[in-house]
Design a protein around this motif. Structure first.
Motif, PDB file in Angstrom:
ATOM      1  N   ILE A   6       0.876  -1.180   0.000  1.00  0.00           N
ATOM      2  CA  ILE A   6       0.000   0.000   0.000  1.00  0.00           C
ATOM      3  C   ILE A   6       0.912   1.228   0.000  1.00  0.00           C
ATOM      4  O   ILE A   6       1.790   1.368   0.853  1.00  0.00           O
ATOM      5  CB  ILE A   6      -0.951  -0.007   1.216  1.00  0.00           C
ATOM      6  N   GLY A   7       0.718   2.094  -1.014  1.00  0.00           N
ATOM      7  CA  GLY A   7       1.707   3.145  -1.283  1.00  0.00           C
ATOM      8  C   GLY A   7       2.738   2.618  -2.277  1.00  0.00           C
ATOM      9  O   GLY A   7       3.877   3.061  -2.318  1.00  0.00           O
ATOM     10  N   GLY A   8       2.305   1.655  -3.076  1.00  0.00           N
ATOM     11  CA  GLY A   8       3.202   0.963  -4.014  1.00  0.00           C
ATOM     12  C   GLY A   8       3.694   1.814  -5.174  1.00  0.00           C
ATOM     13  O   GLY A   8       4.527   1.353  -5.964  1.00  0.00           O
ATOM     14  N   ILE A  12       9.609   4.663  -1.909  1.00  0.00           N
ATOM     15  CA  ILE A  12       9.998   3.345  -1.394  1.00  0.00           C
ATOM     16  C   ILE A  12       9.113   2.260  -2.013  1.00  0.00           C
ATOM     17  O   ILE A  12       9.610   1.209  -2.422  1.00  0.00           O
ATOM     18  CB  ILE A  12       9.855   3.300   0.150  1.00  0.00           C
ATOM     19  N   PRO A  32      -4.093   5.209  -4.517  1.00  0.00           N
ATOM     20  CA  PRO A  32      -5.338   5.792  -5.060  1.00  0.00           C
ATOM     21  C   PRO A  32      -5.406   5.719  -6.582  1.00  0.00           C
ATOM     22  O   PRO A  32      -6.483   5.513  -7.148  1.00  0.00           O
ATOM     23  CB  PRO A  32      -5.276   7.237  -4.559  1.00  0.00           C
ATOM     24  N   SER A  38      -6.395   3.910   1.322  1.00  0.00           N
ATOM     25  CA  SER A  38      -6.379   3.461   2.724  1.00  0.00           C
ATOM     26  C   SER A  38      -7.142   4.433   3.627  1.00  0.00           C
ATOM     27  O   SER A  38      -7.604   4.050   4.695  1.00  0.00           O
ATOM     28  CB  SER A  38      -4.932   3.296   3.218  1.00  0.00           C
ATOM     29  N   THR A  58       2.754   4.008   2.792  1.00  0.00           N
ATOM     30  CA  THR A  58       2.055   5.227   2.383  1.00  0.00           C
ATOM     31  C   THR A  58       2.677   6.438   3.075  1.00  0.00           C
ATOM     32  O   THR A  58       3.409   6.323   4.048  1.00  0.00           O
ATOM     33  CB  THR A  58       0.562   5.190   2.772  1.00  0.00           C
ATOM     34  N   ASN A  59       2.342   7.609   2.557  1.00  0.00           N
ATOM     35  CA  ASN A  59       2.663   8.852   3.270  1.00  0.00           C
ATOM     36  C   ASN A  59       1.499   9.806   3.084  1.00  0.00           C
ATOM     37  O   ASN A  59       0.754   9.712   2.097  1.00  0.00           O
ATOM     38  CB  ASN A  59       3.961   9.477   2.753  1.00  0.00           C
ATOM     39  N   SER A  95       8.345   3.193   9.382  1.00  0.00           N
ATOM     40  CA  SER A  95       8.307   4.377  10.239  1.00  0.00           C
ATOM     41  C   SER A  95       9.711   4.999  10.291  1.00  0.00           C
ATOM     42  O   SER A  95      10.543   4.687   9.439  1.00  0.00           O
ATOM     43  CB  SER A  95       7.773   3.991  11.626  1.00  0.00           C
ATOM     44  N   VAL A  96       9.923   5.857  11.243  1.00  0.00           N
ATOM     45  CA  VAL A  96      11.143   6.672  11.231  1.00  0.00           C
ATOM     46  C   VAL A  96      11.917   6.494  12.538  1.00  0.00           C
ATOM     47  O   VAL A  96      11.332   6.575  13.630  1.00  0.00           O
ATOM     48  CB  VAL A  96      10.801   8.174  11.055  1.00  0.00           C
ATOM     49  N   LYS A 111       2.990   9.488  13.352  1.00  0.00           N
ATOM     50  CA  LYS A 111       3.688   8.212  13.124  1.00  0.00           C
ATOM     51  C   LYS A 111       3.646   7.347  14.383  1.00  0.00           C
ATOM     52  O   LYS A 111       3.517   6.124  14.296  1.00  0.00           O
ATOM     53  CB  LYS A 111       5.151   8.450  12.695  1.00  0.00           C
ATOM     54  N   GLN A 132      16.636   8.888   7.799  1.00  0.00           N
ATOM     55  CA  GLN A 132      16.228   9.723   6.663  1.00  0.00           C
ATOM     56  C   GLN A 132      16.857   9.185   5.366  1.00  0.00           C
ATOM     57  O   GLN A 132      17.986   8.711   5.367  1.00  0.00           O
ATOM     58  CB  GLN A 132      16.689  11.177   6.898  1.00  0.00           C
ATOM     59  N   PHE A 133      16.078   9.282   4.288  1.00  0.00           N
ATOM     60  CA  PHE A 133      16.569   8.806   2.988  1.00  0.00           C
ATOM     61  C   PHE A 133      17.506   9.871   2.386  1.00  0.00           C
ATOM     62  O   PHE A 133      17.264  11.072   2.547  1.00  0.00           O
ATOM     63  CB  PHE A 133      15.419   8.593   1.990  1.00  0.00           C
ATOM     64  N   PHE A 136      15.860  12.519   0.610  1.00  0.00           N
ATOM     65  CA  PHE A 136      15.090  13.469   1.415  1.00  0.00           C
ATOM     66  C   PHE A 136      15.964  14.626   1.916  1.00  0.00           C
ATOM     67  O   PHE A 136      15.445  15.628   2.423  1.00  0.00           O
ATOM     68  CB  PHE A 136      14.502  12.687   2.598  1.00  0.00           C
TER      69      PHE A 136
HETATM   70  N1  LIG Z   1      11.500  10.739   4.095  1.00  0.00           N
HETATM   71  C1  LIG Z   1      12.284  10.050   4.887  1.00  0.00           C
HETATM   72  O1  LIG Z   1      13.503  10.329   4.979  1.00  0.00           O
HETATM   73  C2  LIG Z   1      11.717   8.886   5.687  1.00  0.00           C
HETATM   74  C3  LIG Z   1      12.539   8.216   6.587  1.00  0.00           C
HETATM   75  C4  LIG Z   1      12.027   7.101   7.258  1.00  0.00           C
HETATM   76  C5  LIG Z   1      10.701   6.692   7.041  1.00  0.00           C
HETATM   77  N2  LIG Z   1       9.906   7.397   6.175  1.00  0.00           N
HETATM   78  C6  LIG Z   1       8.530   6.913   5.951  1.00  0.00           C
HETATM   79  O2  LIG Z   1       8.474   6.267   4.704  1.00  0.00           O
HETATM   80  C7  LIG Z   1       7.107   6.207   4.267  1.00  0.00           C
HETATM   81  C8  LIG Z   1       7.040   6.288   2.745  1.00  0.00           C
HETATM   82  O3  LIG Z   1       7.713   7.432   2.299  1.00  0.00           O
HETATM   83  P1  LIG Z   1       7.914   7.744   0.737  1.00  0.00           P
HETATM   84  O4  LIG Z   1       8.879   8.885   0.670  1.00  0.00           O
HETATM   85  O5  LIG Z   1       8.184   6.490  -0.033  1.00  0.00           O
HETATM   86  O6  LIG Z   1       6.460   8.284   0.364  1.00  0.00           O
HETATM   87  P2  LIG Z   1       5.957   8.905  -1.037  1.00  0.00           P
HETATM   88  O7  LIG Z   1       6.995   8.792  -2.092  1.00  0.00           O
HETATM   89  O8  LIG Z   1       5.372  10.249  -0.725  1.00  0.00           O
HETATM   90  O9  LIG Z   1       4.776   7.894  -1.438  1.00  0.00           O
HETATM   91  C9  LIG Z   1       3.595   7.870  -0.708  1.00  0.00           C
HETATM   92  C10 LIG Z   1       2.719   6.754  -1.242  1.00  0.00           C
HETATM   93  O10 LIG Z   1       1.509   6.770  -0.468  1.00  0.00           O
HETATM   94  C11 LIG Z   1       0.426   6.669  -1.385  1.00  0.00           C
HETATM   95  N3  LIG Z   1      -0.789   7.239  -0.805  1.00  0.00           N
HETATM   96  C12 LIG Z   1      -1.061   8.536  -0.489  1.00  0.00           C
HETATM   97  N4  LIG Z   1      -2.326   8.633  -0.027  1.00  0.00           N
HETATM   98  C13 LIG Z   1      -2.849   7.371  -0.049  1.00  0.00           C
HETATM   99  C14 LIG Z   1      -4.108   6.825   0.295  1.00  0.00           C
HETATM  100  N5  LIG Z   1      -5.104   7.597   0.768  1.00  0.00           N
HETATM  101  N6  LIG Z   1      -4.305   5.493   0.127  1.00  0.00           N
HETATM  102  C15 LIG Z   1      -3.321   4.688  -0.348  1.00  0.00           C
HETATM  103  N7  LIG Z   1      -2.083   5.159  -0.681  1.00  0.00           N
HETATM  104  C16 LIG Z   1      -1.864   6.485  -0.535  1.00  0.00           C
HETATM  105  C17 LIG Z   1       0.889   7.444  -2.607  1.00  0.00           C
HETATM  106  O11 LIG Z   1       0.068   7.134  -3.713  1.00  0.00           O
HETATM  107  P3  LIG Z   1      -0.039   8.125  -5.005  1.00  0.00           P
HETATM  108  O12 LIG Z   1       1.262   7.961  -5.738  1.00  0.00           O
HETATM  109  O13 LIG Z   1      -1.198   7.616  -5.760  1.00  0.00           O
HETATM  110  O14 LIG Z   1      -0.231   9.511  -4.448  1.00  0.00           O
HETATM  111  C18 LIG Z   1       2.305   6.908  -2.716  1.00  0.00           C
HETATM  112  O15 LIG Z   1       2.291   5.645  -3.333  1.00  0.00           O
HETATM  113  C19 LIG Z   1       6.377   7.324   5.025  1.00  0.00           C
HETATM  114  O16 LIG Z   1       5.425   6.758   5.895  1.00  0.00           O
HETATM  115  C20 LIG Z   1       7.473   8.008   5.837  1.00  0.00           C
HETATM  116  O17 LIG Z   1       7.048   8.371   7.125  1.00  0.00           O
HETATM  117  C21 LIG Z   1      10.391   8.468   5.504  1.00  0.00           C
END
Ligand SMILES: NC(=O)c1ccc[n+]([C@@H]2O[C@H](COP(=O)([O-])OP(=O)(O)OC[C@H]3O[C@@H](n4cnc5c(N)ncnc54)[C@H](OP(=O)(O)O)[C@@H]3O)[C@@H](O)[C@H]2O)c1
Length: 257
Positions: A6-8, A12, A32, A38, A58-59, A95-96, A111, A132-133, A136
């Motif tokens: 979910i968030g595929g 990530i 979506p 979700s 997801t995010n 998560s983070v 979170k 953090q990635f 990012f």
């Molecule tokens: N940024 C960091 O450095 C970091 C570090 C550690 C952990 N994280 C965690 O990693 C996770 C993923 O991050 P990411 O950067 O890969 O996120 P991302 O690129 O923003 O992708 C978010 C995904 O969530 C989907 N989404 C959004 N709303 C949704 C909904 N209502 N139902 C189902 N799917 C939905 C999006 O779909 P669409 O493409 O259709 O919008 C997309 O596939 C987050 O939870 C974040 O807290 C981040």
């Protein structure tokens, strides 16, 4: 084994879907855009039918306090309910690292709610907390910019490549649930201000990074070790400089004419 991500379609999620498919798994990339939401529950029952594992990467589209809390709380409740009904055996969530130390921010409070809902549910789980990635790092600079200056604390920082995050989640999703939290990090430790300076220099970004022990990280007061994973956490392989040189090669405006 059927695995639903979910968030595929996200940063990530898309890497994880590719890695799982390369490994021969049946994978549904849910988001979506493929009719799976979700937050509303739309499409979840169909997507999860017959699945052994659900991975939540997801995010929230908005990081405003109320919106991000609503997103992670409602989405997680929906996912766990629909997974329970579909008898999914393993819920994996990303998560983070340091979440409980960062709750001055609404994002991290959300979170933590997500993590606690997972722990309280009857579904077996693995929570993966990543640092953090690398992808990012520029967002951190953008958030901390005033005029031409980026003010950041010299906190220790151990970021990792999104590709290594996806590899770690792939391994965990294909293993038995740990019913616990696993932390992962990058192979090297930096000072936050110094790493952002290197990133901006490589991007030929003219902003000046100012070291300031009182500056905040996303509005959060951090101490030296707030952002670090636990000692002994498994580490990704990709080094920042290697990732950066590869990433800048993809940017045509940084190449010699
Ligand atoms: N940024 C960091 O450095 C970091 C570090 C550690 C952990 N994280 C965690 O990693 C996770 C993923 O991050 P990411 O950067 O890969 O996120 P991302 O690129 O923003 O992708 C978010 C995904 O969530 C989907 N989404 C959004 N709303 C949704 C909904 N209502 N139902 C189902 N799917 C939905 C999006 O779909 P669409 O493409 O259709 O919008 C997309 O596939 C987050 O939870 C974040 O807290 C981040």
């Amino acid at each position: 084994m059927k695995i639903v991500v979910i968030g595929g379609t996200g940063l990530i999620g898309s890497k994880l879907v590719k890695k799982l498919r390369e490994h021969g798994q049946e994978v549904v990339a849910a988001s979506p855009s493929s009719g799976v939401n979700s937050l509303t529950g739309e499409g979840l029952a169909d997507a999860l039918k017959g699945a052994s594992v659900a991975v939540d990467v997801t995010n929230s589209p908005s990081w405003e306090d109320a919106a991000v809390l609503k997103f992670f709380e409602t989405s997680t409740r929906n996912l766990l309910n629909y997974e329970g009904a579909a008898a999914v055996g393993h819920h994996v969530a990303l998560s983070v690292v340091g979440t409980e130390r960062l709750i001055e921010s609404g994002f991290f409070r959300a979170k933590l709610v997500q993590e606690n809902l997972i722990k309280a549910s009857s579904i077996s789980y693995s929570i993966v907390r990543a640092t953090q990635f690398f992808e990012f790092v520029k967002n951190i600079a953008d958030f901390s910019t005033e005029g031409n200056k980026v003010r950041l604390p010299p906190a220790l920082f151990q970021p990792m490549a999104a590709d290594d995050v996806a590899s770690a989640i792939r391994r965990i999703a294909l293993s038995s649930p740990v019913n616990d939290t696993v932390e992962i990090g990058g192979p090297e430790r930096f000072r936050l201000d110094e790493l952002i300076r290197r990133d901006l220099a490589a991007l030929k970004d003219p902003r000046e990074v100012v070291s300031d022990p009182h500056a905040r990280y996303f509005g959060i007061a951090v101490s030296e070790r707030t952002l670090l994973p636990k000692d002994g956490a498994p580490l990704g392989e990709t080094r920042f400089e290697d990732w950066l040189s590869h990433a800048t090669k993809q940017l045509p405006h940084l190449q010699p004419a």
